[in-house]
Motif scaffolding. Structure first.
Motif, PDB file in Angstrom:
ATOM      1  N   THR A  15       0.851  -1.192   0.000  1.00 20.84           N
ATOM      2  CA  THR A  15       0.000   0.000   0.000  1.00 20.84           C
ATOM      3  C   THR A  15       0.885   1.240   0.000  1.00 20.84           C
ATOM      4  O   THR A  15       2.014   1.225   0.486  1.00 20.84           O
ATOM      5  N   LEU A  68      -7.920   4.936   1.690  1.00 19.99           N
ATOM      6  CA  LEU A  68      -7.789   4.286   2.991  1.00 19.99           C
ATOM      7  C   LEU A  68      -8.380   5.111   4.132  1.00 19.99           C
ATOM      8  O   LEU A  68      -8.439   4.621   5.264  1.00 19.99           O
ATOM      9  N   ARG A  71     -13.530   3.673   5.512  1.00 24.09           N
ATOM     10  CA  ARG A  71     -13.554   2.308   6.044  1.00 24.09           C
ATOM     11  C   ARG A  71     -14.207   1.330   5.074  1.00 24.09           C
ATOM     12  O   ARG A  71     -13.742   0.196   4.916  1.00 24.09           O
ATOM     13  N   VAL A  74     -11.828   0.415   2.394  1.00 27.30           N
ATOM     14  CA  VAL A  74     -10.805  -0.526   2.875  1.00 27.30           C
ATOM     15  C   VAL A  74     -11.362  -1.941   2.903  1.00 27.30           C
ATOM     16  O   VAL A  74     -10.693  -2.900   2.502  1.00 27.30           O
ATOM     17  N   ASN A  92       1.958  -2.994   4.803  1.00 27.43           N
ATOM     18  CA  ASN A  92       1.071  -1.896   5.212  1.00 27.43           C
ATOM     19  C   ASN A  92       1.902  -0.625   5.326  1.00 27.43           C
ATOM     20  O   ASN A  92       2.380  -0.254   6.404  1.00 27.43           O
ATOM     21  N   SER A 120      -7.125   1.479   9.139  1.00 28.11           N
ATOM     22  CA  SER A 120      -7.149   0.794   7.840  1.00 28.11           C
ATOM     23  C   SER A 120      -6.138  -0.344   7.820  1.00 28.11           C
ATOM     24  O   SER A 120      -6.376  -1.403   7.217  1.00 28.11           O
ATOM     25  N   LEU A 124      -7.043  -4.307   7.024  1.00 26.60           N
ATOM     26  CA  LEU A 124      -6.397  -5.092   5.973  1.00 26.60           C
ATOM     27  C   LEU A 124      -5.666  -6.295   6.550  1.00 26.60           C
ATOM     28  O   LEU A 124      -5.746  -7.405   6.013  1.00 26.60           O
TER      29      LEU A 124
END
Length: 253
Positions: A15, A68, A71, A74, A92, A120, A124
């Motif tokens: 990400t 992100l 919510r 995500v 991340n 976030s 994930l």
């Protein structure tokens, strides 16, 4: 390539892959053999810098966009990633920062930074980590910060989020290590990126920071490459819950 650092045949999600640290991490993982799924709020569907670099390493690249700070977005991203299947490495890295003195720090800035930098990342990790646990293997790497250890100045939300990332790293490692899933974090020092532009442009802060770094220079995004590959590779199979500083010696002062 040394087998302990070989990522051939693996798929990594990064990400915040469009620029800066995330771009360098994606390139490093691709160079080590991994296919890359890059995620960013404004990532070009084709022709991005990260796509070119991954392609130059001979690996496959997939671009996904996600906000992100939302919510629901995500959650949709997590579903899309799990639908692709076979995520071996989750980095991340995406993050944001808001600078204002604590006494003047707006609620909106606090909420935004906590959502992007902490909430976030938990969402994930929970959704992708569940699949990793079921398979009995996987690597999750967070981008923490020097402010996972220190308080910082004028960035209360960022400090709280990055301190939370350090705690989350340890919490997930405690639960998932026995299932073959390694959860660790990298804590970059002062890296010359867009996020630190305000500090680089402030002659007083820039000088004060530089004078404290034993290595004698600000970091570059590619300084994170080795640590990223290490924590993604078999070489780190017995490393769990570590927050690894890559800071030119800052924390050792």
């Amino acid at each position: 390539m040394t087998p302990a650092f070989d990522l051939s045949g693996l798929t990594a999600v990064v990400t915040g892959a469009r620029r800066g640290i995330g771009l360098a991490m994606a390139e490093a993982l691709a160079t080590a053999g991994a296919d890359i799924i890059g995620v960013s709020a404004h990532l070009e569907p084709v022709g991005s810098d990260v796509e070119r670099r991954v392609g130059a390493a001979g690996r496959k690249f997939t671009a996904l966009t996600a906000d992100l700070s939302d919510r629901d977005a995500v959650r949709r991203l997590a579903q899309e990633l799990n639908a692709l299947g076979g995520i071996d490495i989750l980095v991340n890295n995406a993050g944001t920062i808001a600078r204002a003195p604590a006494a003047e720090h707006p609620d909106e800035s606090w909420d935004h930074v906590i959502q992007v930098n902490l909430t976030s990342q938990f969402l994930l990790s929970r959704e992708i980590g569940r699949e990793m646990v079921a398979r009995g293997r996987g690597k999750i790497i967070f981008t923490a910060s020097l402010l996972s250890f220190q308080g910082g100045i004028n960035v209360p939300g960022y400090t709280a989020a990055k301190s939370g990332v350090a705690g989350l790293t340890k919490a997930l490692a405690n639960e998932w290590a026995a299932h073959g899933v390694n959860v660790n974090a990298i804590a970059p020092g002062y890296i010359a990126t867009d996020n630190t532009r305000a500090l680089q442009d402030d002659p007083v802060r820039h000088r004060a920071i530089l004078e404290r770094i034993p290595a004698g220079r600000w970091g570059r995004p590619d300084d994170l490459a080795g640590a990223t590959v290490f924590l993604a590779a078999p070489a780190s199979d017995y490393v769990n819950g570590v927050i690894l500083p890559v800071d030119g010696g800052w924390l050792g002062r």
